[in-house]
Design a protein around this motif. Structure first.
Motif, PDB file in Angstrom:
ATOM      1  N   ASP A  68       0.841  -1.202   0.000  1.00 31.33           N
ATOM      2  CA  ASP A  68       0.000   0.000   0.000  1.00 31.33           C
ATOM      3  C   ASP A  68       0.877   1.253   0.000  1.00 31.33           C
ATOM      4  N   ASN A 100      -3.119  -4.315  -1.243  1.00 33.84           N
ATOM      5  CA  ASN A 100      -4.407  -4.237  -1.943  1.00 33.84           C
ATOM      6  C   ASN A 100      -4.553  -2.936  -2.731  1.00 33.84           C
ATOM      7  N   HIS A 199       1.236  -8.055   4.042  1.00 33.91           N
ATOM      8  CA  HIS A 199       0.164  -7.053   3.995  1.00 33.91           C
ATOM      9  C   HIS A 199      -1.137  -7.765   4.351  1.00 33.91           C
ATOM     10  N   HIS A 222      -1.047  -3.192   6.489  1.00 35.13           N
ATOM     11  CA  HIS A 222      -2.467  -3.259   6.142  1.00 35.13           C
ATOM     12  C   HIS A 222      -3.380  -2.729   7.246  1.00 35.13           C
TER      13      HIS A 222
HETATM   14 ZN   LIG Z   1      -4.011  -2.535   2.814  1.00 41.53          ZN
END
Ligand SMILES: [Zn+2]
Length: 437
Positions: A68, A100, A199, A222
Motif C-alpha cells: 500500500d 491491496n 500485507h 495493512h
Molecule cells: Zn491494505
C-alpha cells in the motif's frame, strides 16, 4: 577460581555475541503516497536521509516496504501511483510488496510499478487471470555480509473486497497460511534469518506467527498498526510501523557467525520528528512531482471550527452525496474515508487525501433488505440502519467502489447509474459553497 579461568568462562559465554554479525532492517508500510513531509508524516526525504546514514555505517542493511505504497495523496492519484515508486528508488528501497491498494488502478498497472521500481515487488499469493504471480517474485534470498536472508511476500486473501472489481477481473488470492506451509520449510534451511513481509494486518499476523514458529520475524502492514516494539509470539516477532510514513521501523538482528539462527532481535519505531533533515536529492524529486499538483490542490475552500473524525465525517459526506443527486439517502463507507479534518483552513488537498481514489458518484436503486446487507459491512452499526424499512425500495447515493461491489453481490436485484462525476469534486464544491455541517 583464578582470574584467568574466570576470563575463559566469560569468553565462552559471550563469544557468540562477540562473533555475531548484525542485520539491520528498516521498514515502512501503508505509506499511501505521503512523499511530502506534512504534520506527523516524515515525508520521503527525511526517511531517505536516515536510510543513507545507516547504510553508510553498516554492511548489512535492508529497507523494506510492506505494501500500500500508493493512493492517499493528490500526487499519487493524479499520476496513478507512478511517482511514488520513482521516489522510493531515491529512498533506496531493497524490497517492496504488493498491497491491496496497488490494485487501485487495475492489476495491469502493477506491471508498470514493477518497471519503475528498482526493487522487487514481492507476492507469493496474488495471481493474474493467466495463473501467474503478479509480482517480481514470491520471495527474495539475499546474502548480506555473510548473513543469508530470506523474505517471503504475502497479501491478505480478502484483497478482492478491498479494491474495485473493474480492471481486476479474474484474479486469485491464495491462502497465506497454505503458502507459508510450502515456503517456510523450503526456505528455512537456506537462511539464517527468515522474514515474512506481510500485507495481512496485525491481528492475523500474530496468528501466523503462532502457526509458523520457523519464521524469525513478520514485518507487517495493512492494519496501520503502531507497534512501538515488535510483539513476541513464541520465537517469532511481529512488527508494523503505523502508516503514512509517520514512523520508520528499525530492527536489529544479531546473527551468530556460525549461522545457527538469530540470537537476538530488537526493534523500535522512529517517529518523524526524530529523523534527520531531509536528503536533498530525494526532496528535489518530491518537489518536482508536488509542483505538478500544487496549483490544483493547495487552494483554501473553507474554514472549520472543530476537528472532524472519520465517524463524524461519515454522515456529513453521505448527506452531500444524497443531496447532489436527490437520493433518499447516502452511503459513504467509513474505510473509504482516508483522512480526518482538523480545525482551521480546509484545502482541496485535504479532500484529495480524504478521497484519493477518484471514485465516481453512483445512484443505486435497491430494496431496503439489500441496503441493510450493504450497511452491515460497516465496522459498527451504521447510523441510518435502524430507520430502514426492508420492504421499501430506496434510491441510494454512493461511490463507485461500493456500487461495483453491490452490483456483484446483488446482480439484477439492483440498478446502478454512474453519474461519472467524481465524488471528490462534489465534496470540494459543496464544502466550498456551504462549509461543513
Ligand atoms: Zn491494505
Amino acid at each position: 577460581m583464578t582470574n584467568r579461568l574466570i576470563l575463559c568462562v566469560l569468553l565462552v559465554i559471550i563469544s557468540p555475541w562477540l562473533l555475531a554479525k548484525e542485520l539491520i532492517l528498516l521498514h515502512t508500510n501503508d505509506f499511501h503516497g505521503h512523499i511530502q513531509q506534512e504534520g506527523k508524516y516524515a515525508g520521503a526525504a527525511k526517511i531517505a536521509a536516515f536510510v543513507k546514514e545507516i547504510k553508510a555505517q553498516h554492511p548489512a542493511v535492508l529497507l523494506l516496504d510492506a505494501g500500500d505504497a500508493i493512493s492517499g495523496t493528490p500526487v499519487s492519484s493524479m499520476f496513478e501511483g507512478e511517482p511514488i515508486f520513482d521516489v522510493m528508488n531515491a529512498m533506496g528501497y531493497d524490497v517492496g510488496l504488493i498491497g491491496n491498494h496497488e490494485f487501485d488502478h487495475g492489476y495491469k498497472k502493477i506491471e508498470r510499478f514493477r518497471a519503475i521500481a528498482n526493487h522487487p515487488l514481492l507476492t507469493a499469493n496474488a495471481l493474474g487471470p493467466d495463473g501467474a504471480l503478479l509480482g517480481d517474485a514470491p520471495y527474495l534470498l539475499r546474502n548480506l555480509d555473510g548473513i543469508r536472508v530470506g523474505i517471503i511476500g504475502l497479501i491478505t486473501e480478502t484483497a478482492p473486497t478491498l479494491f474495485s472489481p473493474t480492471g481486476n477481473e479474474g484474479l486469485t488470492f491464495l491462502n497465506p497460511a497454505d503458502r507459508l506451509s510450502e515456503l517456510v520449510p523450503m526456505l528455512r534451511p537456506k537462511t539464517d534469518v527468515l522474514i515474512l513481509l506481510s500485507h495481512i494486518g496485525h491481528e492475523a499476523e500474530l496468528v501466523l506467527a503462532e502457526q509458523f514458529q520457523d519464521l524469525d520475524l513478520i514485518i507487517g502492514g495493512h492494519s496501520h498498526t503502531l507497534v512501538q516494539h515488535p510483539v513476541r509470539v513464541g520465537k517469532t516477532l511481529v512488527a508494523q510501523a503505523n502508516h503514512y510514513g509517520s514512523h520508520l521501523g528499525l530492527i536489529k538482528i544479531k546473527v551468530p557467525d556460525a549461522g545457527q539462527g538469530p540470537l537476538d532481535i530488537q526493534g523500535d519505531l522512529i517517529a518523524a520528528n526524530e529523523l534527520p533533515d531531509g536528503d536533498p536529492a530525494t526532496q528535489a524529486l518530491v518537489s518536482s512531482y508536488e509542483a505538478k499538483v500544487e496549483d490544483q490542490v493547495d487552494i483554501k475552500i473553507a474554514v472549520i471550527r472543530k476537528n472532524y473524525s472519520k465517524i463524524a465525517l461519515q454522515p456529513i459526506l453521505e448527506d452531500i452525496l444524497a443531496e447532489a443527486i436527490g437520493a433518499d439517502l447516502g452511503y459513504y463507507n467509513r474505510t473509504g474515508i482516508r483522512d480526518v479534518l482538523s480545525e482551521g483552513d480546509v484545502t482541496a488537498r485535504m479532500i484529495w487525501n480524504l478521497e484519493p481514489f477518484g471514485n465516481t458518484l453512483v445512484k443505486l436503486t435497491l430494496s431496503g433488505a439489500d441496503l441493510l446487507i450493504l450497511l452491515s459491512q460497516e465496522p459498527t452499526l451504521h447510523h441510518a440502519a435502524n430507520a430502514i424499512d426492508p420492504e421499501r425500495r430506496y434510491q441510494l447515493a454512493t461511490n463507485s467502489f461500493i456500487a461495483s461491489h453491490a452490483t456483484l453481490a446483488f446482480g439484477d436485484a439492483i440498478t446502478a447509474v454512474d453519474t461519472g462525476i467524481l465524488v471528490r469534486d462534489i465534496l470540494i464544491q459543496q464544502i466550498k459553497a456551504k462549509g461543513l455541517q
